[in-house]
Structures are given as structure tokens and as C-alpha cells.
Design an enzyme around this catalytic site. Structure first.
Site, PDB file in Angstrom:
ATOM      1  CE  LYS A  60      -4.133  -1.920   2.157  1.00 19.64           C
ATOM      2  NZ  LYS A  60      -5.227  -1.704   3.103  1.00 19.64           N
ATOM      3  CG  ASP A 119      -8.034   0.698   3.159  1.00 14.04           C
ATOM      4  OD1 ASP A 119      -8.888  -0.136   2.836  1.00 14.04           O
ATOM      5  OD2 ASP A 119      -6.820   0.570   2.899  1.00 14.04           O
TER       6      ASP A 119
END
Ligand code: ATR
Length: 276
Positions: free
Chosen positions: A66, A102
Site C-alpha cells: 500500500k 480504506d
């Protein structure tokens, strides 16, 4: 031509994203397929170049890529850049653009459960990557106060100081956090404490949680951590990590297709996958 989507990560075999997104493509009649790709840390650059060369329409990014993927993208959305993590990439006319869904997914999931977040005060437990996305997104959403408790307070201080959005915050110690749990309308557990196999562990004593609080734990394995069980026993409203997972996926789907999908159906799909 059929569109290609996917998720890259290591490990990836148990990702629930392919089933969730393929079901949505079926539901909305979109001619596309979503596949898991096992990409080790050393192969990230080659994989991203390959995905771009193949003309994939979009992909998700999970552990451990990420952060590392940011330097490999053509453009990165400002919130994702501030958080320092990208979990969703869209191919926009040949350019790979990175987003973070997220943190915003967590906030959207919370809003789904409790409207009017703005005037609330929150306590976040933990100061890792997940906490950072949630803290920044909640601050951006305009929540009034977010305090942080972390085992390593320096990391919590660093997180607060690097947030580009205005929000009142104190970094507090374990004892202070435990004592003041009743003062928060939201308590958000972002550490790995309570996750399988250590399901008996607690991040802090939940004794002072009251029924006026919403307690959220980003863990979904088990579906109810000990912390959530204890909070529910105190009468608090509780939310597990399925919400965040579903809403990050819903926002990614919206970025790719323009459609905000049926989140209840997504949740059922995930619960089926988890055997719940
Ligand atoms: P993630 O990206 O999933 O958030 P991370 O960046 O490794 O993972 O962060 C893990 C978080 O869980 C941190 O807040 C960590 O606390 P420290 O900053 O003190 O390391 C917390 N954490 C993990 N295991 C813990 C434990 N046994 N006790 C207390 N905190 C723990």
C-alpha cells in the site's frame, strides 16, 4: 472487450475482494472480471508495469504494497498521498491514478450506522497504518475531537502532527484512556489485538464503556473480538471490521464504474465467505 480488474498482495489467496466485486459486476451487468494476483514485495514494480501494459481497468492494493506503490503511479489523490497509502488504482486513459478508500470507507460505514458524526468526539486505539487512514479521514469529515491512545505514544504524536486536516486531539496514556472511556461517543479499535489466534487479548480495559457509545473494531476475524463483546455487554452499539471492508470495496467500485453498489448485498457476500 471484457474489462480486467484485480487485487495485488502477498498473501492473497484468501482475499474476499474477488468474490465481492465479481458478484457486483454480475449484478450490474458489467462485462468485467476481477482476479487475485500474488505479487511479492520484490516484484511490485514489474507487476505494476505489467498491469499498465495490459491495460487493466483498475485494481486494489493490499499488504505489503500500500505504501510502496505510491512512487510507481502516475497520479495520487491528495488524501491518499497525505495518508501515505493507496488501496485502489484506476486506469484513467492509460494513466494509473491511486486512491485510498480504506479511511473514507471506514467513515462511510460509520455514517451508515450513526448519522451526524460532526459533533462527536472519538477515541482511536492504535497508531499504525490503519489508524492513520481512519484518523485523517475522520478529521477531513469534520469530526470535532479525536484523541489517540497507542502503546508507543511517540507514534501517536507523529500521526497527530502530520495530519493536514484541522481537528482537536490529545495523545493519552493507557490509564487516562481507560478512565475516560465514557466521555467518547465513538471508540475505534485499530490494532491487531484480539485477532485470531490471540482472541482473548484486549487493547485496554473496557470497563468504563457506556451504552451511549458506538464501539468499532476494524478486525473481522473473529467477527466479534473480545473488546466488542465486552462493549456490547456494557450496552454499547458495536460494529466489526466487515463494515470497513465492505465500504472500502464499495468506494473502489464507485471509482471504477461510477456506481455506488448495494452494500447490504456486499456484506452478505463477505459474511458467507467468512462462514458467518
Ligand atoms: P496496521 O497497518 O494494520 O495498522 P501497523 O502499522 O503495524 O499495522 O500498526 C499496528 C498497531 O497495533 C500499532 O498501533 C501497534 O502499536 P505500537 O505502535 O506500539 O507498535 C499496535 N499493536 C500491535 N500489537 C500490539 C500489542 N501487542 N500491544 C499493543 N499494541 C499493539
Amino acid at each position: 472487450m471484457k474489462k480486467l480488474f484485480g487485487v495485488i498482495g502477498d498473501p492473497i489467496a484468501h482475499s474476499m475482494s474477488p468474490a465481492m466485486h465479481n458478484d457486483l459486476f454480475d449484478l450490474y451487468g458489467i462485462d468485467a472480471v476481477y482476479l487475485p494476483f500474488h505479487v511479492s514485495k520484490g516484484n511490485l514494480e514489474k507487476a505494476v508495469k505489467g498491469l499498465k501494459a495490459l491495460g487493466v481497468s483498475g485494481f486494489n492494493v493490499t499488504i505489503p504494497h500500500k505504501t510502496d506503490i505510491i512512487s510507481l503511479l502516475d497520479k495520487v489523490d491528495p488524501l491518499a498521498r497525505a495518508i501515505g497509502a493507496v488501496n485502489t488504482v484506476k486506469n484513467e486513459n492509460g494513466l494509473l491514478v491511486g486512491y485510498n478508500t480504506d479511511g473514507p470507507g471506514f467513515v462511510k460505514g460509520l455514517e451508515y450506522m450513526a448519522a451526524d458524526l460532526g459533533s462527536r468526539s472519538a477515541l482511536i486505539i492504535g497508531a499504525g497504518g490503519a489508524s492513520r487512514g481512519i484518523y485523517f479521514s475522520m478529521a477531513q469529515a469534520g469530526i470535532e475531537r479525536i484523541d489517540l491512545y497507542n502503546r508507543t505514544p511517540e507514534k501517536a504524536e507523529e500521526l497527530v502532527n502530520s495530519c493536514p486536516f484541522k481537528v482537536e486531539s490529545n495523545v493519552i496514556g493507557r490509564e487516562a484512556a481507560e478512565k475516560s472511556l465514557a466521555e467518547y461517543q465513538l471508540i475505534i479499535q485499530t490494532t491487531s489485538i484480539g485477532m485470531v489466534p490471540d482472541t482473548e487479548s484486549l487493547p485496554l480495559s473496557p470497563e468504563n464503556i457506556t451504552r451511549n457509545t458506538i464501539v468499532s473494531d476494524i478486525i473481522y476475524n473473529p467477527l466479534q473480538t473480545k473488546f466488542l463483546k465486552e462493549a456490547a455487554r456494557m450496552g454499547a452499539a458495536v460494529q466489526n471490521g466487515v463494515g470497513m471492508f465492505v465500504f472500502q470495496g464499495a468506494l473502489a467500485f464507485e471509482i471504477w464504474t461510477g456506481i455506488f453498489p448495494d452494500v447490504n448485498r456486499m456484506e452478505m457476500n463477505v459474511l458467507r465467505n467468512l462462514g458467518g
